[in-house]
Design a protein around this motif. Structure first.
Motif, short mmCIF file in Angstrom:
data_model
loop_
_atom_site.label_atom_id
_atom_site.label_comp_id
_atom_site.label_asym_id
_atom_site.label_seq_id
_atom_site.Cartn_x
_atom_site.Cartn_y
_atom_site.Cartn_z
N TYR A 198 20.84 14.10 11.40
CA TYR A 198 22.27 14.02 11.13
C TYR A 198 22.70 14.97 10.01
O TYR A 198 23.84 14.93 9.57
N GLY A 199 21.76 15.79 9.54
CA GLY A 199 22.16 16.91 8.70
C GLY A 199 21.81 16.82 7.24
O GLY A 199 22.08 17.76 6.50
N ASN A 200 21.19 15.74 6.77
CA ASN A 200 20.88 15.67 5.35
C ASN A 200 19.61 14.86 5.14
O ASN A 200 19.50 13.74 5.60
N GLU A 201 18.66 15.46 4.40
CA GLU A 201 17.38 14.79 4.18
C GLU A 201 17.50 13.58 3.26
O GLU A 201 16.57 12.79 3.16
N ASP A 202 18.64 13.44 2.58
CA ASP A 202 18.83 12.31 1.66
C ASP A 202 19.53 11.13 2.31
O ASP A 202 19.82 10.14 1.64
N LEU A 203 19.82 11.22 3.60
CA LEU A 203 20.61 10.19 4.25
C LEU A 203 19.90 8.84 4.23
O LEU A 203 20.55 7.80 4.04
N ALA A 204 18.59 8.80 4.42
CA ALA A 204 17.86 7.52 4.41
C ALA A 204 18.01 6.83 3.07
O ALA A 204 18.26 5.62 3.00
N ASP A 205 17.87 7.59 1.96
CA ASP A 205 18.03 7.02 0.62
C ASP A 205 19.47 6.57 0.39
O ASP A 205 19.72 5.52 -0.23
N PHE A 206 20.41 7.35 0.90
CA PHE A 206 21.82 7.03 0.74
C PHE A 206 22.16 5.73 1.49
O PHE A 206 22.87 4.86 0.97
N LEU A 207 21.63 5.58 2.70
CA LEU A 207 21.84 4.36 3.47
C LEU A 207 21.26 3.15 2.76
O LEU A 207 21.87 2.08 2.72
N TYR A 208 20.09 3.33 2.19
CA TYR A 208 19.46 2.24 1.44
C TYR A 208 20.38 1.77 0.32
O TYR A 208 20.64 0.57 0.17
N SER A 209 20.88 2.72 -0.46
CA SER A 209 21.76 2.38 -1.59
C SER A 209 23.04 1.72 -1.11
O SER A 209 23.51 0.72 -1.69
N ALA A 210 23.63 2.25 -0.03
CA ALA A 210 24.90 1.73 0.49
C ALA A 210 24.71 0.30 1.02
O ALA A 210 25.56 -0.58 0.79
N ILE A 211 23.60 0.05 1.72
CA ILE A 211 23.35 -1.29 2.26
C ILE A 211 23.11 -2.29 1.13
O ILE A 211 23.63 -3.42 1.15
N MET A 212 22.31 -1.87 0.13
CA MET A 212 22.04 -2.77 -0.99
C MET A 212 23.31 -3.06 -1.78
O MET A 212 23.52 -4.20 -2.25
N GLN A 213 24.19 -2.07 -1.91
CA GLN A 213 25.49 -2.30 -2.56
C GLN A 213 26.29 -3.32 -1.77
O GLN A 213 26.94 -4.19 -2.35
N ASN A 214 26.24 -3.22 -0.46
CA ASN A 214 26.97 -4.15 0.40
C ASN A 214 26.45 -5.57 0.24
O ASN A 214 27.22 -6.54 0.18
N ILE A 215 25.12 -5.70 0.16
CA ILE A 215 24.50 -7.02 -0.01
C ILE A 215 24.94 -7.63 -1.34
O ILE A 215 25.27 -8.82 -1.42
N ASN A 216 24.93 -6.82 -2.39
CA ASN A 216 25.24 -7.31 -3.73
C ASN A 216 26.72 -7.64 -3.92
O ASN A 216 27.10 -8.28 -4.90
N ARG A 217 27.54 -7.19 -3.02
CA ARG A 217 28.96 -7.53 -3.09
C ARG A 217 29.16 -9.03 -2.87
O ARG A 217 30.17 -9.58 -3.26
#
Length: 248
Positions: A229-248
């Motif tokens: 999908y165009g960026n090697e950091d996407l897996a790490d970014f998804l991890y952070s975004a999902i964990m942020q969602n959980i902590n909400r």
């Protein structure tokens, strides 16, 4: 005119094989010299050269030296039957190599490894099937996986493709937001959309979401998958975004 005898160096010059190979063929009794001089030099007559050329042809056809030795003992008709079978074997090997080359080109061009059809003509299971078996092995006893499995079994092929296509579209949209903060409203809206899509397959509690996020971040295969999908950091970014969602 008497046919001359050929020395090792003559055979090497005529055929292009090495003296070491000739000596080895002699040692395993595949191709022995016609004569030995008093000093132990190997000599070959012209008819033995034809036998050597047959050996080289069969070797090029991918027969082993043991198979070649057995073939040389057969009648011409029996040899033909074996060669016909070998042609079929080589044809299947050619098709397999073409399949591998196609998969290689697709992978180099950026296609995800899980979409490659490299195991189609192999006893090894396709990667998507391997992933499914792995998931069944890890999560098979959980209630969430049972719900997921029942849901998937009730979907048609077209419905499954539609579901996966929808999720892939969300990944693309998240990839376009990778320069934003993972906790931003836009990114979290997409994570909620991603969760809603998953909820159609299984019950997504915080524990399961955290497990998925962890897998995205630390499993190299998922990192490779998200690279498309165009960026090697996407897996790490998804991890952070999902964990942020959980902590909400």
């Amino acid at each position: 005119m008497k046919k001359p005898l050929l020395a090792v160096k003559d055979i090497v010059q005529i055929t292009g094989i090495t003296a070491r190979t000739l000596h080895y063929y002699d040692r395993i009794h595949l191709f022995k010299p016609t004569h030995l001089t008093e000093k132990g030099y190997r000599l070959y007559d012209r008819s033995s050269l034809e036998k050597l050329q047959t050996i080289l042809i069969l070797k090029e056809m991918d027969f082993s030296l043991k198979e070649i030795a057995d073939i040389l003992k057969l009648t011409r008709q029996e040899q033909k039957q074996i060669l016909k079978k070998q042609r079929q074997t080589l044809l299947l090997r050619k098709q397999r190599l073409e399949n591998i080359m196609t998969a290689l080109d697709e992978y180099v061009s950026g296609n995800d490894i899980s979409n490659l059809h490299i195991f189609n003509r192999s006893s090894v299971l396709p990667l998507k099937e391997q992933y499914a078996n792995e998931a069944r092995f890890i999560y098979g006893e959980t209630e969430a996986y049972k719900v997921y499995n029942e849901t998937m079994e009730n979907l048609s092929v077209d419905e499954k493709e539609k579901r996966f296509s929808d999720i892939e579209e969300i990944y693309k949209q998240i990839a376009s937001c990778i320069h934003q903060d993972p906790s931003s409203d836009e990114v979290q809206r997409l994570i909620e959309e991603w969760k809603e899509n998953l909820m159609q397959f299984m019950t997504c509690d915080a524990e399961l979401l955290a497990c998925i996020a962890h897998t995205y971040k630390f499993d190299a295969r998922f990192k490779s998958y998200f690279n498309q999908y165009g960026n090697e950091d996407l897996a790490d970014f998804l991890y952070s975004a999902i964990m942020q969602n959980i902590n909400r």
